[in-house]
Design a protein around this motif. Structure first.
Motif: not given
Lengths: 519, 519
Positions: A210, A232-235, B195-199, B202, B206-207, B472-474
């Motif tokens: 994490g 911090r976020k990168d998908n 998807t490693n969803a964030g929301g 986070l 954390g993720n 980033a999260e989608h």
């Protein structure tokens, strides 16, 4: 009664390497005899050394053909801190730049020379030491902090940066590292990542899967994988860095780390508790989660035998912080942003502990010096066992309820056989209650292989039988690779082998380690 | 002045699916014309359907050869919630058990039938919809919570459990889910993982790479990978679950999830702020990190255009919670264990905000109903844009300082070309300040492909140029797969392809998605 910690306790450096044992451990290849050197790998030749000397300056290439380990300059790299594992490499390289590592691995991959990556050499599973004659690539001379962003708290560092040095760099900037372990003065961030090191504050900040935002990795064929994201976020596609976290250098060599660091807390408090049973330890932990909640940052425990050993071997001149001879001790830490709020929460918690008779004695640190001193009683346990003779160290995870049952069962098992306090001395248990992670350790007669094997079997079988993990935070290395097929399904092993073969088809990266059957 | 939120605001269900657009979006294959159906894949035959009917009950096999999507029973599965993507599958399967999925994938792998896994169908990148005629395997009927341990807080659930249902199950037991998103009433935990969803939370918890402890996954050849560990720490070999988190179903189909859940907070507070500039948003955020520290659990922002759109389209009957017409709004949430401590911290923070002129108006929720009502102004923004016409939605990450600059630049760019408020209407920006994650959205004329392509290019190029992430999260899905080679290095793409080919050699799992060049 809860007392403040007023004694002037000695402050220790946490990371001093202790080597009190009389003799070097036997060669790993003489202990783990079912693993043979693969003849896929070429023997080192002079022409290879000549090549490496075109990449690195002379002082960064240590070649020593000396057979006697007592005088070989490579012994500190062939052997680990705990003196549990020993290889017989004749060559250790100290690259200073990622491009040098790229050239080294490209060459080794082409020539089929096996490589073992090494950081601070503090691992206890032998992952960082050669099994046979693998070339050691040590990252100690790659030790620059590349960047730090004080708004996001993201630090980017070379793999060889010592964890404590990174923390010291961050402190005046108002940040801290999200992991803390006893070896922090020697271990390196690249090694931490490759081991997926856990440590003392995992319950608060989570694990490295994490907290690591990106990695720079040299792949086995020399390709530099620049995956050093600071987002911090990168998908975008597969999260490649995850592959290398905890892979123990078997899929590539981590050269750079991008780490999300938390703010340095404004208020830190620690308390040490004396408890009569492991049941009381668990109750104190559950109550801490209820009462301290978001400020609880660590909850460690150890048994009386650990306490007495540390006193006897490491802290002879320090009075016990708690006088009572209790069966168990716990150390809890809070990190918060307002001292008066945290103190109120802690006071309420400690009062409840006393009123419900869960704890019968305790002490709170009053300043940073006392805080450090109290931590010593927990952090120096592993050193105490190493200093006392040939050390057995285990790192298992299971349901918290079962955590100390393993120690009791080990003692009973060897007690019934008349081996307790004769063959197996200083059997101690301690660990991270919050993570369900126990360290059980013992001393045995000097390098007694039979005693080692017997205890390995007993402990690992016990953990597997109770749905636990045979390695919670220390990795498989070479020490536990023979147990992998007993704790993982065929499908899991097969998928691990698939990954290894896809990414390292020649198998040069840290062979014989982590995953069985890849050569 | 800070006011309490006394109005009786309407409580909305967060997850209602809105489909206000006049017509279905064109087929994805007509929009993304460079991707062709691979002739590696077999066409569906009656014998295939016959086989699936031996595995599943009749009502769990929907076969519809109807060409007209307006009357096809498969349209809800071929098309996404945002009406942005549409495939033309003729078959949707609803397995109820992991062993059924194993049989389905084994068969598809042998017959070279392509498969698209689907959960709640709330993703916005088209990852869960067929590109062409892939068989849809929908997890909605796998919706059992398998176990929950109230001591460790570990929940094990089928992939098809709706996130909000899991949260409702945990609430009376004193726990909550570590992720929260607007789609929580429809999205499924397996889809969240894939998807490693964030929301929204986070920044606090954390993720999913940190919170998921284990996964059960059916591999492309039908092998069931039982990796459902409930241990917080387990370093036995490679951490296989990480492969599937965020892999968008391209490496296997997630059927079960083991999730570490945090304690339900004893005190939750939220405040909405009115701010004059994005600079003030950032200042308010930095001050929140300083003053609220360990209790800060969300910090969201949106612009005036978002606020007005939600009022106009979704919350017509609700008065604005803050009267002032500000340029920006922020919503911050705290989660803590003592209301009086949290309130003191919040009061000090809000006072500082006012005294330093960072915020000029604000409101705090006084009860759960008001809390929910305030959240609506943030959570219903995406629905508002969907309800207003053909929607463009972006999900980018970058340095916080740059976050709103992108929206300004988009407006300027299209303003200079006379396209703002004509072709591109309702251009709005909102997102998760704490994670450096912006959602920029707009409406365009009904399915105007040229306008879509142009905005895609502008936004993604802008993000790449500023070292940001285009998702980033989608996830990448099919919407952004053509941009992968522009935002990832050759080495990154190559390693992703290596993984895909090693684990799914026939390429049947969610083809055309996430990683380019795998067929």
């Amino acid at each position: 009664m809860f007392r403040n910690c007023r004694q002037s306790l000695r402050l220790f450096h946490t990371s001093r390497i202790v080597r009190a044992q009389k003799s070097l451990t036997p060669l790993t290849s003489d202990k783990i005899t079912n693993i043979k050197r693969s003849d896929k790998f070429k023997q080192l030749e002079h022409s290879d050394i000549d090549y490496f000397q075109t990449i690195l300056t002379t002082n960064n290439v240590i070649h020593d053909g000396e057979a006697n380990p007592e005088i070989s300059s490579l012994t500190p790299y062939n052997t680990d801190f705990f003196n549990l594992h020993r290889g017989s490499s004749k060559l250790c390289l100290f690259p200073t730049e990622t491009t040098q590592i790229s050239k080294i691995l490209k060459y080794c991959n082409e020539k089929k020379l096996a490589v073992v990556p090494q950081g601070g050499n503090t691992g206890v599973s032998g992952g960082q030491n050669p099994m046979f004659d693998e070339i050691i690539v040590n990252t100690s001379k790659m030790n620059k902090i590349r960047s730090f962003d004080p708004i996001s708290g993201v630090a980017v560092a070379d793999a060889g940066v010592v964890l404590e040095n990174l923390d010291n760099y961050l402190a005046p900037l108002g940040y801290t590292v999200p992991l803390d372990l006893g070896a922090k003065g020697s271990c390196q961030i690249g090694g931490n990542v490759s081991t997926n090191a856990g440590g003392l504050r995992l319950m608060r900040f989570g694990n490295l899967h994490g907290n690591v935002l990106g990695l720079e990795v040299v792949l086995p064929d020399g390709t530099i994988l620049d995956n050093l994201s600071t987002l911090r976020k990168d998908n975008t596609g597969y999260d490649l860095k995850q592959l290398f976290i905890g892979a123990e250098g078997t899929l590539g060599l981590v050269t750079g780390v991008s780490l999300l660091t938390p703010r340095k807390p404004k208020a830190v408090n620690i308390a040490m508790l004396a408890l009569d049973s492991f049941d009381a330890v668990q109750k104190a932990f559950v109550m801490a989660k209820e009462d301290l909640s978001e400020i609880l940052s660590a909850f460690e425990f150890w048994d009386r035998e650990s306490m007495e050993l540390v006193k006897r071997v490491m802290l002879q001149d320090s009075p016990y912080p708690i006088e009572a001879k209790s069966s168990f001790y716990a150390l809890l830490e809070t990190q918060g942003s307002r001292q008066e709020h945290d103190q109120e929460k802690i006071d309420a918690y400690l009062t409840r502990l006393m009123e419900t008779d869960v704890a019968h004695d305790g002490v709170m640190a009053q300043d940073a010096k006392q805080t450090n001193a109290l931590w010593q009683w927990r952090e120096r346990i592993p050193e105490a066992i190493v200093k006392s003779g040939t050390a057995m160290t285990y790192d298992v995870a299971m349901d918290v309820q079962l955590l100390y049952k393993m120690v009791e069962d080990v003692k009973q098992h060897y007690g019934e056989r008349g081996l307790l306090d004769t063959t197996y001395t200083n059997v101690i248990g301690f660990g991270h209650v919050g993570d369900g992670n126990l360290h059980i350790m013992a001393n045995i007669p000097d390098h007694d292989r039979k005693a080692q094997k017997d205890m390995d079997s007993y402990v690992y079988d016990w953990a597997i039988k109770h749905n636990g993990s045979i390695t919670a935070e220390h990795g498989i290395g070479v020490a536990k690779v023979n147990y992998m097929t007993r704790c993982k399904t065929e499908a899991q092993i097969h998928l691990m082998q698939t990954l290894k073969k896809a990414i390292d088809p020649n198998g040069i990266m840290n062979p014989y380690k982590a995953v069985p059957g890849t050569l």
